[in-house]
Design a protein around this motif. Structure first.
Motif, PDB file in Angstrom:
ATOM      1  N   ASN A 273       0.871  -1.177   0.000  1.00  0.00           N
ATOM      2  CA  ASN A 273       0.000   0.000   0.000  1.00  0.00           C
ATOM      3  C   ASN A 273       0.905   1.223   0.000  1.00  0.00           C
TER       4      ASN A 273
ATOM      5  N   ASP B  66       0.172  10.881   0.388  1.00  0.00           N
ATOM      6  CA  ASP B  66      -0.202  12.106   1.081  1.00  0.00           C
ATOM      7  C   ASP B  66       1.053  12.787   1.622  1.00  0.00           C
TER       8      ASP B  66
ATOM      9  N   PRO C 209      -7.465   5.425   5.615  1.00  0.00           N
ATOM     10  CA  PRO C 209      -7.193   4.596   4.433  1.00  0.00           C
ATOM     11  C   PRO C 209      -7.016   5.381   3.135  1.00  0.00           C
ATOM     12  N   ASN C 210      -7.661   6.557   3.009  1.00  0.00           N
ATOM     13  CA  ASN C 210      -7.586   7.269   1.725  1.00  0.00           C
ATOM     14  C   ASN C 210      -6.230   7.912   1.459  1.00  0.00           C
ATOM     15  N   CYS C 211      -5.272   7.728   2.357  1.00  0.00           N
ATOM     16  CA  CYS C 211      -3.908   8.252   2.127  1.00  0.00           C
ATOM     17  C   CYS C 211      -3.033   7.252   1.381  1.00  0.00           C
ATOM     18  N   PHE C 212      -3.613   6.138   0.936  1.00  0.00           N
ATOM     19  CA  PHE C 212      -2.826   5.075   0.292  1.00  0.00           C
ATOM     20  C   PHE C 212      -3.425   4.667  -1.053  1.00  0.00           C
ATOM     21  N   ILE C 213      -2.557   4.156  -1.922  1.00  0.00           N
ATOM     22  CA  ILE C 213      -2.979   3.399  -3.109  1.00  0.00           C
ATOM     23  C   ILE C 213      -2.366   2.016  -2.972  1.00  0.00           C
ATOM     24  N   PRO C 214      -3.108   0.919  -3.126  1.00  0.00           N
ATOM     25  CA  PRO C 214      -4.570   0.844  -3.008  1.00  0.00           C
ATOM     26  C   PRO C 214      -4.986   1.128  -1.561  1.00  0.00           C
ATOM     27  N   ARG C 215      -6.251   1.453  -1.367  1.00  0.00           N
ATOM     28  CA  ARG C 215      -6.725   1.762  -0.012  1.00  0.00           C
ATOM     29  C   ARG C 215      -6.779   0.489   0.828  1.00  0.00           C
TER      30      ARG C 215
ATOM     31  N   ASN D  65      -8.082  -1.808   4.097  1.00  0.00           N
ATOM     32  CA  ASN D  65      -9.408  -1.897   4.708  1.00  0.00           C
ATOM     33  C   ASN D  65      -9.421  -1.415   6.147  1.00  0.00           C
TER      34      ASN D  65
END
Length: 284
Positions: free
Chosen positions: A28, A32, A190-196, A198
């Protein structure tokens, strides 16, 4: 030199190299910049530091570390990421990339070669499936470390920091607190990563103690007792230890020692402090 650390640059690099995320490596990538700054700030990196980064991914945090440290040694297990790292870090002459499994690297040797045996700082965005083994191998191996600043699953970070009598308290809490002072420095959604992922994440800094906060005659024995007492949390300490294979203690003996400590025979391991485990271990 593409500044990584934002979604656009990260996606561009992944597309350029047709990179596929490997589930087995728990990848992940952070996207950010403010979180990246916070990690590097929390790690207190200065220009004299040699930093060991575990799992650099595409080199996002490595760039931030390389701006501040004397040298960054980045250990990446995924061979597919090595050409990407060579590209994204090409402008930095103070980065060494090693393609290896961190659990198989002789970190003591690495510290000798890269930092003259002086303590290094570890920084990592750790794969969640292997967080505990990596942290324990760093702490138990006795390599010269100043601190470990890592992104981990939020509940694992909480487990490292809590005290007796809480639901999260366990063998990991005691082990970490024997070797280091744990401090959660940031929570990361979680939205600070690619992929998010869980789950929520947290950045925790473990500052290594010069000397453990408790003295114990036999560390290994104490940790065997700790593990046994949390293996069967619902049982009393006396029953848990008597049932544990390989400890070779009887219920009567444990009860007798608990009495010496001024404690009831029905206490549970989860109420014990590190000092109490050390004393129990010495008396047994």
């Amino acid at each position: 030199m593409a500044e990584l650390g934002n979604p656009q640059s990260t996606i561009a690099i992944l597309q350029k190299y047709h990179f596929n995320f490997q589930k087995k490596f728990g990848q992940n990538f952070l996207i950010d910049p403010s979180v990246l700054e916070r990690i590097v700030d929390a790690a207190q990196i200065t220009e004299g530091d040699c930093v060991l980064e575990i799992g650099p991914g595409i080199g996002t945090m490595t760039q931030y570390l390389a701006e501040r440290a004397r040298e960054v040694v980045a250990v990446e297990i995924d061979r597919a990421l090595i050409p990407i790292l060579q590209d994204t870090l090409s402008a930095y002459k103070n980065v060494v990339i090693i393609n290896a499994d961190i659990l198989k690297v002789d970190i003591g040797q690495l510290v000798k070669e890269r930092n003259g045996g002086r303590p290094i700082k570890v920084v990592a965005n750790l794969p969640y499936y292997i967080t505990t083994p990596i942290i324990m191998s760093l702490l138990e191996s006795r390599v010269p470390l100043k601190s470990i600043t890592i992104m981990v699953q939020k509940e694992v970070a909480e487990r490292m920091q809590v005290g007796p009598g809480t639901k999260e308290y366990g063998a990991l809490s005691l082990a970490v607190q024997y070797y280091a002072n744990p401090e959660i420095v940031a929570n990361v959604p979680p939205n600070c990563f690619i992929p998010r992922p869980n789950v929520g994440s947290a950045v925790i800094r473990l500052t290594r103690y010069e000397e453990p906060p408790v003295q114990v005659n036999d560390e290994r024995k104490m940790f065997a007792l700790i593990r046994a007492s949390f293996n069967q949390r619902r049982k009393t300490l006396a029953n848990g230890l008597a049932n544990a294979a390989g400890l070779g203690v009887t219920r009567e003996r444990v009860t007798q020692v608990l009495e010496e400590m001024g404690l009831s025979a029905t206490v549970r391991g989860e109420t014990f402090t590190l000092e109490q485990f050390a004393r129990l271990s010495d008396l047994l």
